[in-house]
Design a protein around this motif. Structure first.
Motif, short mmCIF file in Angstrom:
data_model
loop_
_atom_site.label_atom_id
_atom_site.label_comp_id
_atom_site.label_asym_id
_atom_site.label_seq_id
_atom_site.Cartn_x
_atom_site.Cartn_y
_atom_site.Cartn_z
N ARG A 5 0.93 -1.27 0.01
CA ARG A 5 -0.10 -0.01 -0.06
C ARG A 5 0.80 1.26 0.05
NH1 ARG A 5 -5.14 -0.09 4.21
NH2 ARG A 5 -5.90 -2.25 3.62
N GLU B 184 -5.69 0.77 -1.03
CA GLU B 184 -6.13 -0.44 -0.47
C GLU B 184 -7.06 -1.32 -1.26
OE1 GLU B 184 -8.68 1.63 2.41
OE2 GLU B 184 -6.87 2.56 3.52
N ASN C 79 -5.71 -5.26 -1.40
CA ASN C 79 -6.62 -6.02 -0.84
C ASN C 79 -7.21 -7.08 -1.95
OD1 ASN C 79 -6.24 -5.01 1.74
ND2 ASN C 79 -8.28 -3.87 1.69
#
Length: 297
Positions: free
Chosen positions: A203, A217, A221
């Motif tokens: 990130r 994010e 993710n």
């Protein structure tokens, strides 16, 4: 009601005293109480408010301010932090009603049950029960813990009772060698804690490119979740994708030059480990190793 639940209810309901009402101990105490298979008898905690929290969920449980006043029980559960387990265990061994078949257990993943045996003391039954679960909050854990895995170890005579405790919490238990407990916990920490570290590492690189944090994010993710899903049905070797899997040294060289020196340190370690998952020729592997050992940036 399942057949196993009926069998347990017909059998003796083990009585339990809680020493240290931490998140894990409180979650399991409430879960055991709800199962009606375990008699949650008494609790002691340094902070009286934490013990009162259990009282709100288990109305009949006795709250004690002194360890010495805890009533006789089949099982004593130590729910304190790892660094205090040995100290609390020594105090528990001074209780006069303990019997040879009293089980003393803790929830630590890193420590085995031997820490519960103080020197020059009569040996009671000892064991440990380690739910493989992240206890963020008690309320959340009560609803989401059932079905997860749980490692148990300890005296041979204690294992059946440890199995019963795991079953009452709807946990799927497995036995772990006491001597291998530290290595077992190291592996779990790598898979859980370092996954978060790796997520933050990726990130931060994206955020340094002035990408919005929310987008960074989502990118990280989604890719992580996709790979975790793949690992449910594939081996690590099969699930691996990317330039190292392909032996694409040109792309790896571009990665290396794009990274800051501090970022290269972790990239190098991860790349070396990833090479072990490939079927690349020795020549291809050497090309990649030369790139990630280069001092040029």
């Amino acid at each position: 009601m399942t057949t196993s639940s009926i069998c347990l209810k017909k059998a003796h309901r083990p009585s339990v005293n809680i020493v240290g009402a931490g998140k894990v101990a409180s979650t399991l105490a409430i879960t055991w109480h709800q199962s009606k298979l375990i008699n949650m008898q008494a609790v002691w905690n340094r902070s009286f408010s934490a013990a009162e929290y259990l009282k709100n969920h288990i109305p009949h449980i006795q709250v004690h301010k002194q360890l010495e006043t805890l009533p006789p029980a089949d099982i004593i559960v130590i729910g304190v932090s790892d660094q205090f387990i040995e100290k609390i265990s020594r105090k528990i061994h001074q209780i006069d009603w303990l019997k040879a078949d009293t089980l003393i257990l803790h929830f630590s993943g890193a420590l085995n049950s031997n820490i519960l045996i103080p020197k020059n003391h009569k040996k009671f039954l000892v064991g440990s029960l380690h739910p493989v679960f992240a206890f963020a909050s008690i309320e959340t854990a009560i609803n989401t813990l059932p079905g997860h895995l749980c490692a148990i170890e300890g005296d041979a005579k204690a294992l059946s009772l440890l199995h019963k405790l795991a079953q009452a919490a709807n946990l799927t238990c497995f036995n772990i060698d006491s001597a291998q407990k530290k290595r077992y916990h190291a592996a779990l920490s790598i898979s859980a804690n370092f996954l978060v570290t790796l997520n933050a590492f990726a990130r931060n690189i994206l955020i340094s490119l002035s990408l919005p944090q929310e987008l960074a994010e989502t990118l990280v993710n989604q890719l992580m979740q996709q790979n975790l899903n793949q690992l449910q049905i594939m081996s690590p070797e099969e699930a691996l994708t990317g330039p190292i899997k392909r032996g694409d040294s040109n792309t790896i060289a571009r990665h290396w030059k794009a990274l800051e020196q501090s970022e290269q340190t972790l990239y190098k370690v991860l790349a070396e480990q990833t090479l072990h998952l490939t079927t690349l020729s020795a020549e291809k592997q050497q090309q990649i190793l030369q790139i990630i050992n280069s001092q040029e940036n």
